[in-house]
Design an enzyme around this catalytic site. Structure first.
Site, PDB file in Angstrom:
ATOM      1  N   ASN A 394      63.062 -64.117  60.707  1.00 36.60           N
ATOM      2  CA  ASN A 394      64.001 -63.129  61.230  1.00 36.60           C
ATOM      3  C   ASN A 394      64.699 -63.599  62.497  1.00 36.60           C
ATOM      4  O   ASN A 394      65.872 -63.966  62.480  1.00 36.60           O
ATOM      5  CB  ASN A 394      63.266 -61.815  61.481  1.00 36.60           C
ATOM      6  CG  ASN A 394      64.206 -60.623  61.501  1.00 36.60           C
ATOM      7  OD1 ASN A 394      65.369 -60.738  61.865  1.00 36.60           O
ATOM      8  ND2 ASN A 394      63.711 -59.467  61.106  1.00 36.60           N
ATOM      9  N   ASP A 395      63.999 -63.600  63.610  1.00 33.25           N
ATOM     10  CA  ASP A 395      64.621 -63.907  64.906  1.00 33.25           C
ATOM     11  C   ASP A 395      65.241 -65.299  64.948  1.00 33.25           C
ATOM     12  O   ASP A 395      66.271 -65.510  65.581  1.00 33.25           O
ATOM     13  CB  ASP A 395      63.581 -63.786  66.035  1.00 33.25           C
ATOM     14  CG  ASP A 395      63.032 -62.375  66.153  1.00 33.25           C
ATOM     15  OD1 ASP A 395      63.810 -61.431  65.927  1.00 33.25           O
ATOM     16  OD2 ASP A 395      61.835 -62.218  66.448  1.00 33.25           O
ATOM     17  N   VAL A 396      64.626 -66.262  64.232  1.00 33.22           N
ATOM     18  CA  VAL A 396      65.094 -67.653  64.312  1.00 33.22           C
ATOM     19  C   VAL A 396      66.355 -67.898  63.500  1.00 33.22           C
ATOM     20  O   VAL A 396      66.906 -68.992  63.521  1.00 33.22           O
ATOM     21  CB  VAL A 396      63.983 -68.630  63.876  1.00 33.22           C
ATOM     22  CG1 VAL A 396      62.775 -68.521  64.791  1.00 33.22           C
ATOM     23  CG2 VAL A 396      63.584 -68.406  62.419  1.00 33.22           C
TER      24      VAL A 396
END
Length: 465
Positions: A394-396
Site C-alpha cells: 500500500n504505502d510503498v
C-alpha cells in the site's frame, strides 16, 4: 577450565564467525550460510564461557537449567511464529536483550566483588561508567521495544502519540541521564543508580510513542542497534571479549541499517527519532474515498489482462504476508512464464514492516533471486511494463508521496506503479495502509481493484490462466 589465552583465541574465532555471518546475511543467496556461521559462532562463545567458569558448583547447574529453558522457549516461539508476526518478534527479542543488560548491571552494582570490579561503594571508575551506560541504553531499549511491539501487534495505536512540550521534556530527561551518570560515578550512591534506571525506562517509552506507522521499519533497526550497544557496554563491565565484539557488531550494523532505511525513505534519522510521522486526517481520507470512483474486477479480468501482456511486474507487500500468498503467487508466475510472459518482482526497502520482510517470503516460496529487484533497479521499468500486479503493498506504491507535501510519507521514494499500462491491485478493501493514509493509486484510470483475500485471488487467477 580454559586458560585466559585459550578463551581469548576462541572468542576471537567466534567474533570472526559473527562477521562472516553479517557478510552472508547481506545477500539472499548467501543468507543461509550466514546463519550457519552465526550459529556456530554463538555455540563456540557459549561453550567457552561455560568452560571458563572455575568452579562447577550448584550455580553452574542452575545456569544450565535456565539456559535450556530459555533456549527451548525461544526455539518454540521461532518455530511457531508466522512470518507476518516477525517484526513483533524482533521487537520483543530486542526488549529482552535490553532487559538482560539491565539485570547484569544491577548484579554488578550490588555485588561488584563477584565481577572483580571492586567493592560496594568503591567500584572501579571505568567499570562504573561502562556499567551505567550499558544499564541506561539497556533500559531505553527495553521500554522502547515494548512500545514498538505493542504498536506492531495492534494492541496500541500505530498513530503518533504527541503532546505539547514533548521534545523539550525528552531533551531535559536526556540531560538528566548524563548528569546522573556523572553524579553516580562521583558518589556511587545506590539511590542515583535506581533513579538512572527509572528515567532511562521513561525516555525509552517517550522516544517511541511519537513515531508513527510510516517509520516503524526504521524503529525496528534502530532498536536493534540500541540492543547491541547495551550488550557491548555490559561486555566491557564483565571484561567479556565475545560480548564486546558481538554487541559492537550488532550496534554498528543496526546503526548502518537505520541510516540505509532512512535514506530509502528520504527521512532524516533525527526527525524519525524525534517523532510525529504517520499522523493523518482520517476524516479527509474517508471523504476522498466516497467522492472518487473506483474500478473493480475479478480473477477472470485479471487473467485476461495478464494473458495479453508481454511483461508483468509483481509488487508484494504486507497483504501478501498476512494471506501467506507467496506460494500461490509463485505458482501464478510459473504459469505466466510458461506463456512466454516476462515476470519480475519489485521490492521496496520498507515493504512489509521490517527490512527484508518480502525477500524472506519470496525465498520461502523458492522464487529465483535473479527475478527479484530493489526499487532503484526496477523503478524505471514500470513505464515499459504492461501489467503491475500489486499484492497487498500500500504505502510503498502511493503516488501521494511525490505530490502532497502535507502527507506523512511525502518525500519517501515509492515504486512508480502508476506508470504501467495496467495496474491490478489486490486488496481486501480501500482501507489505508500502515501509515494511515489513503492511496491515490486506487483511483487511477489504469487501476483495476481486485477486492479479495490475496491468496484466494491469486489462486483464482492461476485457474483462469
Amino acid at each position: 577450565m580454559l586458560s585466559a589465552n585459550l578463551s581469548a583465541i576462541f572468542y576471537l574465532i567466534s567474533g570472526v564467525l559473527f562477521i562472516l555471518a553479517l557478510r552472508g546475511l547481506s545477500s539472499p543467496e548467501t543468507s543461509r550460510q550466514g546463519n550457519y556461521f552465526g550459529i556456530l559462532g554463538m555455540i563456540i562463545a557459549i561453550t567457552v564461557t561455560f568452560l571458563s567458569i572455575g568452579n562447577f558448583s550448584t550455580g553452574f547447574v542452575v545456569i544450565l537449567i535456565f539456559l535450556l529453558i530459555g533456549g527451548l522457549i525461544g526455539a518454540f516461539i521461532a518455530y511457531k511464529i508466522p512470518m507476518t508476526a516477525m517484526p513483533e518478534l524482533v521487537a520483543g527479542f530486542h526488549s529482552l536483550v535490553g532487559l538482560a543488560a539491565v539485570f547484569v548491571a544491577i548484579s554488578a552494582f550490588l555485588n561488584p566483588d563477584a565481577f572483580n570490579l571492586g567493592s560496594p561503594g568503591n567500584i572501579k571508575l571505568g567499570s562504573l561508567i561502562e556499567m551505567s551506560i550499558g544499564a541506561a541504553v539497556g533500559a531505553i531499549t527495553f521500554s522502547g521495544s515494548i512500545i514498538a511491539f505493542l504498536k506492531l501487534q495492534g494492541i496500541m495505536s500505530g498513530s503518533p502519540i504527541t503532546f505539547k512540550g514533548q521534545h523539550p521534556l525528552n531533551a531535559i530527561i536526556l540531560v538528566l541521564i548524563v548528569v546522573n551518570i556523572y553524579l553516580l560515578c562521583t558518589t556511587q550512591s545506590s539511590n542515583l543508580f535506581w533513579i538512572l534506571l527509572a528515567i532511562s525506562f521513561l525516555i525509552g517509552f517517550l522516544l517511541i510513542i511519537p513515531i508513527g506507522g510510516a517509520d516503524m521499519p526504521v524503529v525496528i533497526s534502530m532498536l536493534n542497534s540500541y540492543s547491541g550497544w547495551a550488550a557491548a557496554g555490559i561486555g566491557f563491565t564483565l571484561e567479556n571479549t565475545a560480548l564486546i565484539i558481538t554487541g559492537a557488531l550488532v550496534g554498528s550494523s543496526g546503526a548502518i541499517l537505520s541510516y540505509i532505511m532512512c535514506k530509502g525513505m528520504n527521512r532524516s534519522f533525527f526527525n524519525v527519532i524525534l517523532g510525529g510521522f504517520g499522523a493523518t486526517d482520517q476524516t479527509n481520507s474517508t471523504q476522498n474515498k466516497e467522492q472518487k470512483p473506483v474500478k473493480s474486477g475479478n480473477a477472470d479480468d485479471a487473467a485476461f489482462l495478464m494473458k495479453n501482456a508481454s511483461s508483468v511486474i509483481i509488487v508484494p507487500g504486507y497483504g501478501m504476508a498476512v494471506a501467506q500468498a507467496q506460494h500461490a503467487l509463485r505458482e501464478m508466475v510459473d504459469t505466466l512464464k510458461k506463456n512466454d510472459i516476462k515476470v519480475s518482482y519489485a521490492i521496496h526497502p520498507v515493504a512489509g514492516r521490517m527490512p527484508g520482510h518480502m525477500n524472506v517470503l519470496l525465498a520461502e516460496a523458492n522464487v529465483p533471486y535473479d527475478e527479484v529487484f530493489e526499487l532503484e533497479e526496477i523503478n524505471n521499468d514500470f513505464a515499459n511494463a504492461d501489467v503491475a500486479f500489486v499484492i497487498g503493498a500500500n504505502d510503498v506504491t502511493n503516488p501521494v508521496a511525490k505530490t502532497d507535501p502535507q502527507s506523512p510519507i511525502y518525500g519517501m521514494p515509492v515504486l512508480d506503479v502508476e506508470k504501467c499500462k495496467s495496474v491490478l491491485f489486490v486488496k481486501r478493501s480501500l482501507s489505508p495502509g500502515y501509515a494511515g493514509i489513503d492511496n491515490d493509486l486506487f483511483y487511477k484510470e489504469n487501476t483495476l481493484m481486485l477486492f479479495a483475500d490475496a491468496k484466494k485471488m491469486t489462486e483464482d487467477i492461476t485457474k483462469n490462466l
